[in-house]
Design an enzyme around this catalytic site. Structure first.
Site, short mmCIF file in Angstrom:
data_model
loop_
_atom_site.label_atom_id
_atom_site.label_comp_id
_atom_site.label_asym_id
_atom_site.label_seq_id
_atom_site.Cartn_x
_atom_site.Cartn_y
_atom_site.Cartn_z
N PHE A 1 0.82 -1.22 0.00
CA PHE A 1 0.00 0.00 0.00
C PHE A 1 0.86 1.28 0.00
O PHE A 1 0.83 2.06 -0.96
CB PHE A 1 -0.95 -0.06 1.21
CG PHE A 1 -1.57 1.24 1.61
CD1 PHE A 1 -2.23 2.04 0.67
CD2 PHE A 1 -1.48 1.68 2.93
CE1 PHE A 1 -2.80 3.25 1.04
CE2 PHE A 1 -2.05 2.89 3.30
CZ PHE A 1 -2.70 3.68 2.35
N GLY B 1 1.32 -7.46 -0.85
CA GLY B 1 1.32 -6.51 -1.97
C GLY B 1 0.90 -7.19 -3.25
O GLY B 1 0.72 -8.41 -3.30
N ASP C 1 11.87 -12.54 -1.55
CA ASP C 1 11.54 -12.51 -0.13
C ASP C 1 12.77 -12.00 0.62
O ASP C 1 13.85 -12.59 0.50
CB ASP C 1 11.19 -13.95 0.30
CG ASP C 1 10.66 -14.00 1.72
OD1 ASP C 1 11.15 -13.23 2.57
OD2 ASP C 1 9.75 -14.82 1.96
N THR D 1 10.70 -11.85 8.85
CA THR D 1 10.72 -10.72 7.91
C THR D 1 11.33 -9.50 8.56
O THR D 1 12.17 -8.81 7.98
CB THR D 1 9.29 -10.43 7.40
OG1 THR D 1 8.84 -11.57 6.67
CG2 THR D 1 9.24 -9.20 6.52
N TYR E 1 4.69 -8.86 15.58
CA TYR E 1 4.85 -7.59 14.85
C TYR E 1 5.58 -6.57 15.73
O TYR E 1 6.59 -5.98 15.31
CB TYR E 1 3.46 -7.08 14.46
CG TYR E 1 3.45 -5.83 13.62
CD1 TYR E 1 3.82 -5.86 12.28
CD2 TYR E 1 3.04 -4.60 14.16
CE1 TYR E 1 3.80 -4.70 11.50
CE2 TYR E 1 3.00 -3.45 13.39
CZ TYR E 1 3.37 -3.51 12.05
OH TYR E 1 3.34 -2.36 11.29
N LYS F 1 9.38 -5.45 15.09
CA LYS F 1 9.76 -4.07 14.72
C LYS F 1 10.75 -3.50 15.73
O LYS F 1 11.66 -2.74 15.37
CB LYS F 1 8.52 -3.18 14.64
CG LYS F 1 7.63 -3.46 13.45
CD LYS F 1 8.20 -2.91 12.15
CE LYS F 1 7.23 -3.07 11.00
NZ LYS F 1 7.78 -2.64 9.72
N TYR G 1 23.79 -1.64 13.48
CA TYR G 1 24.56 -1.43 12.23
C TYR G 1 25.07 0.00 12.14
O TYR G 1 26.13 0.25 11.56
CB TYR G 1 23.71 -1.78 11.00
CG TYR G 1 23.83 -3.23 10.61
CD1 TYR G 1 23.13 -4.21 11.30
CD2 TYR G 1 24.68 -3.62 9.58
CE1 TYR G 1 23.26 -5.56 10.96
CE2 TYR G 1 24.82 -4.96 9.24
CZ TYR G 1 24.11 -5.93 9.93
OH TYR G 1 24.25 -7.25 9.60
N THR H 1 -1.98 4.70 8.96
CA THR H 1 -2.00 5.38 7.66
C THR H 1 -3.04 4.70 6.76
O THR H 1 -3.15 3.47 6.78
CB THR H 1 -0.59 5.30 7.02
OG1 THR H 1 0.34 5.87 7.95
CG2 THR H 1 -0.51 6.04 5.70
P1 NAD Z 1 1.37 -3.60 3.19
O1 NAD Z 1 1.09 -4.93 3.85
O2 NAD Z 1 0.39 -3.09 2.20
O3 NAD Z 1 2.79 -3.63 2.47
C1 NAD Z 1 3.87 -4.42 2.91
C2 NAD Z 1 4.61 -4.93 1.69
O4 NAD Z 1 5.71 -5.75 2.12
C3 NAD Z 1 3.75 -5.83 0.78
O5 NAD Z 1 3.89 -5.47 -0.55
C4 NAD Z 1 4.27 -7.23 1.06
O6 NAD Z 1 4.08 -8.11 -0.03
C5 NAD Z 1 5.73 -6.95 1.35
N1 NAD Z 1 6.37 -8.00 2.14
C6 NAD Z 1 5.91 -8.57 3.28
N2 NAD Z 1 6.77 -9.50 3.71
C7 NAD Z 1 7.79 -9.53 2.81
C8 NAD Z 1 8.98 -10.29 2.70
N3 NAD Z 1 9.30 -11.23 3.59
N4 NAD Z 1 9.80 -10.04 1.65
C9 NAD Z 1 9.50 -9.09 0.73
N5 NAD Z 1 8.38 -8.36 0.78
C10 NAD Z 1 7.54 -8.57 1.82
O7 NAD Z 1 1.59 -2.57 4.37
P2 NAD Z 1 1.74 -0.97 4.34
O8 NAD Z 1 0.57 -0.41 5.02
O9 NAD Z 1 2.10 -0.50 2.99
O10 NAD Z 1 2.98 -0.80 5.32
C11 NAD Z 1 4.30 -0.62 4.84
C12 NAD Z 1 5.26 -0.59 6.02
O11 NAD Z 1 4.90 0.48 6.91
C13 NAD Z 1 5.26 -1.88 6.84
O12 NAD Z 1 6.59 -2.20 7.20
C14 NAD Z 1 4.46 -1.52 8.07
O13 NAD Z 1 4.86 -2.27 9.19
C15 NAD Z 1 4.76 -0.03 8.23
N6 NAD Z 1 3.65 0.64 8.93
C16 NAD Z 1 2.47 0.85 8.28
C17 NAD Z 1 1.44 1.45 8.97
C18 NAD Z 1 0.10 1.72 8.31
O14 NAD Z 1 -0.83 2.18 8.99
N7 NAD Z 1 -0.08 1.50 7.02
C19 NAD Z 1 1.59 1.85 10.30
C20 NAD Z 1 2.80 1.58 10.92
C21 NAD Z 1 3.84 1.00 10.22
#
Ligand code: NAD
Ligand code: UDP
Length: 320
Positions: free
Chosen positions: A11, A36, A56, A94, A147, A151, A161, A177
């Protein structure tokens, strides 16, 4: 610049890919398509400055296969509770192994590395609002632990690092978001309530609805992430909106925006569901001069219009 975005087909990642390509950068999107989809990046695939690699992040990167990389954004991780709880071991891998692999890549290429961390590092917070100095209240043995602790470990790895290998890190703690582009089965509250109301179904609300969140529109979040990457700040920064609203008020607002009658089915509260959440944004305002600008009503109207069009198209397709 050459910029790698892990999780770029998700997203938020898809917005970031598009924005950086439009700015003239070369973007390498790495994604396992766990949550995704290539639909999110379909318009970018033919672009000469965009490459999609299905990979991955838990698996080893062949570092020498990449030409020089200048920046890495790590967004790879399922963000919705439904998806990150489906396979908790994978979620930890992950965040930990995936982040380590990407930090190794950053070290090899001397690239700047930005981690998308989360407000969940504060757990069910005992401090309100949550500033970056707060260490959090996280249950290591609960359903959110994969999760939240994943994180937290990713942040610790980035810090290690930075300290031991000199990697130039940025740590963004994203708060909730939302926006167009979310999957209809994403599982988060905004998309669930919109899809339920558009289907004339009652919204399913966990708990009494008095728990609070602050919702940031995705365009604003992208500005925040770009600003942080360009800044000199190597310590964690909260990014989000501080417009706090209860979940029951959110349901009411979405029903107003959609002009649909609201019916609520109350379900038991989720385990360890944070009762209140609001970021202290003074650090990002001071360091980045950034704040979320889109009002919740406008953002929800845009998101609702997106889902309406998407559901209508799908209904049409199912008739054909
Ligand atoms: P999302 O689930 O839409 O996107 C995550 C993406 O990561 C996906 O495309 C998925 O296929 C990919 N992915 C997952 N595991 C993977 C792996 N092992 N290897 C490669 N790709 C992998 O989520 P989002 O809302 O777009 O969030 C993006 C990031 O922002 C995430 O790390 C999430 O933790 C962080 N985040 C989002 C929010 C929110 O409200 N959207 C809030 C806090 C943190
Ligand atoms: N929630 C809800 N119904 C849903 C999805 C979520 O009542 O269909 C509630 C959930 O219990 C939480 C809030 O809405 O209190 C935000 O949930 P979400 O999963 O969107 O984000 P997070 O809890 O990760 O902040």
């Amino acid at each position: 610049m050459r910029i790698l975005i892990a999780g770029g087909a998700g997203f938020i990642g898809a917005y970031l890919c598009e924005r950086l390509v439009l700015q003239g950068h070369t973007v390498i999107c790495v994604d396992s398509l766990y949550t995704g989809t290539t639909e999110n990046i379909a318009q970018l695939i033919p672009h000469p400055r965009f490459t999609f690699i299905k990979h991955d992040v838990v698996n080893h990167f062949d570092r020498d296969k990449f030409d020089k990389i200048d920046q890495i954004y790590n967004l790879a991780c399922p963000a919705s509770l439904v998806h990150y709880q489906k396979d908790p071991v994978k979620t930890i891998e992950t965040n930990v192994i995936g982040t380590k692999n990407l930090l190794e890549l950053a070290l090899h290429h001397q690239a700047r590395f930005l981690l998308t961390s989360t407000s969940e590092v504060y757990g069910d917070p005992e401090q309100h609002p949550q500033s970056e100095e707060y260490w959090g209240n996280v249950n290591t043995m609960g359903p959110r632990a994969c999760y939240d602790e994943g994180k937290r470990c990713a942040e610790a790895l980035a810090y290690a690092y930075h300290i031991y290998h000199g990697v130039d890190i940025r740590v963004a703690r994203l708060f909730n978001t939302y926006g167009p582009g979310m999957q209809k089965d994403d599982g988060r509250v905004v998309s669930n309530f919109i899809v339920q109301l558009l289907s004339n179904a009652p919204v399913k609300l966990y708990g009494d609805g008095r728990q609070t969140r602050c919702f940031c529109y995705v365009d604003d979040m992208i500005e925040g992430l770009l600003g942080l990457m360009s800044s000199h700040c190597t310590t964690p920064v909260n990014l989000g909106s501080d417009n706090e609203i209860s979940v029951v008020e959110l349901a009411q607002l979405i029903s107003d925006v959609l002009n649909k009658e609201l019916a609520i089915t109350y379900l038991p509260a989720l385990i360890d569901d944070p009762k209140e959440r609001r970021p202290d944004l003074s650090k990002c305002q001071r360091i980045l001069g950034w704040e979320a600008k889109t009002s919740l009503r406008v953002g929800l109207a845009n998101t609702a219009a997106y889902f309406k069009a998407k559901l209508e198209t799908q209904e049409l397709l199912s008739v054909v």
